[in-house]
Design an enzyme around this catalytic site. Structure first.
Site, mmCIF file in Angstrom:
data_model
loop_
_atom_site.group_PDB
_atom_site.id
_atom_site.type_symbol
_atom_site.label_atom_id
_atom_site.label_comp_id
_atom_site.label_asym_id
_atom_site.label_seq_id
_atom_site.Cartn_x
_atom_site.Cartn_y
_atom_site.Cartn_z
ATOM 1 N N LYS A 1 -0.943 -14.197 8.773
ATOM 2 C CA LYS A 1 -0.164 -14.173 10.022
ATOM 3 C C LYS A 1 -1.149 -13.660 11.080
ATOM 4 O O LYS A 1 -0.905 -12.663 11.770
ATOM 5 C CB LYS A 1 1.053 -13.246 9.843
ATOM 6 C CG LYS A 1 2.119 -13.375 10.902
ATOM 7 C CD LYS A 1 2.915 -14.659 10.807
ATOM 8 C CE LYS A 1 3.891 -14.753 11.976
ATOM 9 N NZ LYS A 1 4.456 -16.092 12.143
ATOM 10 N N ASP B 1 4.828 -18.357 7.550
ATOM 11 C CA ASP B 1 6.130 -19.003 7.785
ATOM 12 C C ASP B 1 6.008 -20.523 7.629
ATOM 13 O O ASP B 1 6.852 -21.165 6.981
ATOM 14 C CB ASP B 1 6.705 -18.619 9.161
ATOM 15 C CG ASP B 1 5.654 -18.628 10.266
ATOM 16 O OD1 ASP B 1 4.450 -18.681 9.969
ATOM 17 O OD2 ASP B 1 6.051 -18.594 11.450
ATOM 18 N N ASP C 1 7.637 -16.496 -5.856
ATOM 19 C CA ASP C 1 8.991 -16.743 -6.361
ATOM 20 C C ASP C 1 9.517 -18.066 -5.834
ATOM 21 O O ASP C 1 10.147 -18.844 -6.554
ATOM 22 C CB ASP C 1 9.942 -15.611 -5.953
ATOM 23 C CG ASP C 1 9.935 -14.489 -6.993
ATOM 24 O OD1 ASP C 1 8.900 -14.333 -7.672
ATOM 25 O OD2 ASP C 1 10.952 -13.787 -7.130
ATOM 26 N N ASP D 1 4.029 -12.128 -2.978
ATOM 27 C CA ASP D 1 5.214 -11.774 -3.765
ATOM 28 C C ASP D 1 6.339 -12.763 -3.469
ATOM 29 O O ASP D 1 6.970 -13.323 -4.371
ATOM 30 C CB ASP D 1 5.630 -10.344 -3.370
ATOM 31 C CG ASP D 1 6.741 -9.803 -4.240
ATOM 32 O OD1 ASP D 1 6.798 -10.184 -5.419
ATOM 33 O OD2 ASP D 1 7.542 -8.995 -3.733
ATOM 34 N N TYR E 1 0.839 -1.206 0.000
ATOM 35 C CA TYR E 1 0.000 0.000 0.000
ATOM 36 C C TYR E 1 0.872 1.254 0.000
ATOM 37 O O TYR E 1 0.640 2.193 -0.766
ATOM 38 C CB TYR E 1 -0.929 -0.015 1.220
ATOM 39 C CG TYR E 1 -1.716 1.244 1.382
ATOM 40 C CD1 TYR E 1 -2.785 1.536 0.545
ATOM 41 C CD2 TYR E 1 -1.393 2.169 2.384
ATOM 42 C CE1 TYR E 1 -3.510 2.712 0.690
ATOM 43 C CE2 TYR E 1 -2.109 3.337 2.536
ATOM 44 C CZ TYR E 1 -3.165 3.603 1.686
ATOM 45 O OH TYR E 1 -3.874 4.764 1.827
#
Ligand code: ATP
Length: 382
Positions: A210, A242, A270, A266, A155
């Site tokens: 989370k 995690d 990957d 994001d 943001y």
């Protein structure tokens, strides 16, 4: 699935679908991979018939900026919004930057302008491609990371000046979660899982957050639960980010749709992409209420520009995602069939060892891959 060759199921007596597509070929290998994707799209369209894609090129990118001092041609953003979808090759060149050192990124403005909240990153293991996990179940990896793409921890990054910076002792970035976007995102996730279930997938949406630590994430999960009530046919699950990172290494084949906040998505996309081969297979779609932007997840790879080394498959698979999006929008079987034909041809090409990209240790460049893929498509088997 039944293949209807040269016959138009979506065509009325007088008209067929004419769909305008804004094409930004961009920088580096962008033009090469875009041209390949369009070649493949056209081959599929000829086999399936029933629709016309009208390509409208928009000039944009770092090369354009270097020449004209602006990153997109005048009126380019408006024209992009007038089309039904935007296809983008790649943007950015290391040698061309704004005065403050930031990259040229008109596509980020498009994401913001059209509120492209649903970022889709498919992670799929294709046959005969290198994979770092030795477990034989790694060949079953087939999941989607659905990354919220307009708010979350990005943001502050999306709009200059949203970060709070003191003198030189602290900086604050905001993690913003809104009800409106989260509702749309979670609904999108459940609908996607329902559609995948109809195609044989597990039909499971996992909310990755989370929520044990952050109120924003607890809110994100609460909205997930609210929306899930409308989809009793779709299984739901929860994971802390995690633990999810660990599970993507330990048992990625067990997941189907992972829905998550912008920054988590994001990073995880990957990581997950690394489980199934190179950047040349990483397709991406960003979808909003009004339009969608489709582009390979890789950058402009200026180190291999013009060498015929670029793997165009991420662009090709992004084009198939675009057909999926348009099929949904128009409720058109022909567009859906064309998407399936492209995906099946990529799969079959690897299966039969006819697709061997340089990038994955093979001996084929952009042109050879495009040629083989169009041959497979013209076989018309799917
Ligand atoms: P960005 O920040 O824009 O994502 P980047 O510099 O992180 O870009 P890429 O441009 O994606 O990364 O390139 C990273 C490496 O991957 C380079 O060595 C590049 O040659 C390689 N690469 C990227 N895309 C492809 C592709 N389609 N085919 C072959 N190699 C690729």
């Amino acid at each position: 699935m039944e293949l209807i060759r040269g016959k138009n199921r979506d065509q009325t007596a007088m008209s067929r679908l004419h769909i305008p597509i804004a094409v930004i070929r961009g920088d580096g290998i962008g033009p090469e991979t875009t041209d390949s994707a369009i070649c493949v799209l056209e081959a599929a369209r000829e086999v399936i018939d029933g629709f016309e894609l009208v390509y409208q090129e928009i000039l944009a990118g770092a090369g354009y900026y270097a020449k004209y001092g602006c990153d997109i041609e005048p009126g380019g953003e408006v024209r992009a919004g007038d089309a039904e979808a935007i296809f983008l090759g790649a943007i950015g060149l290391p040698s061309v930057r704004h005065a403050d050192g930031t990259e040229i990124s008109p596509h980020l403005r498009l994401r913001d302008r059209f509120q492209l909240y649903a970022g889709i990153r498919p992670v799929k293991a294709y046959p005969n491609t290198p994979r770092p996990l030795s477990d034989r179940r790694a060949s079953d990896i087939d999941l989607i990371i659905l990354r919220e793409s307009t708010e979350g921890l990005f943001y502050s990054a999306a709009v200059h000046g949203r970060s709070r910076i003191s003198d030189d002792s602290w900086v604050e970035d905001t993690l913003r979660i809104t009800r409106e976007t989260s509702e749309k995102l979670h609904r999108f996730a459940f609908q996607l899982a329902r559609k995948r279930k109809a195609g044989g997938s597990r039909g499971l949406v996992t909310c990755v957050d989370k929520s044990n630590v952050f109120s924003s994430m607890a809110f994100f999960r609460r909205i997930f639960d609210e929306i899930s009530l409308s989809y009793p046919d779709v299984e739901k699950g929860y994971s802390y980010v995690d633990a999810q990172a660990l599970d993507l290494i330990r048992r990625p084949w067990e997941f189907d749709v992972l829905v998550t906040e912008n920054m988590f998505g994001d990073i995880l996309s990957d990581l997950a992409g690394g489980l199934v081969g190179g950047m040349g297979l990483a397709a991406c779609a960003e979808i909003g209420d009004q339009t969608g932007l489709f582009q390979p997840a890789h950058g402009s790879a200026p180190d291999i520009i013009g060498t015929n080394k670029a793997n165009p498959l991420a662009a090709v698979l992004s084009a198939a995602l675009m057909l999926d999006y348009l099929a949904e929008k128009h409720q058109a079987d022909s567009l859906n069939d064309a998407a399936r034909l492209i995906e099946h041809s990529v799969n079959r090409g690897f299966q039969e060892d006819r697709l061997r990209p340089f990038e994955l240790g093979g001996n084929m460049g952009t042109l050879e891959i495009t040629r083989v893929l169009t041959e497979l498509i013209r076989d018309g088997e799917y």
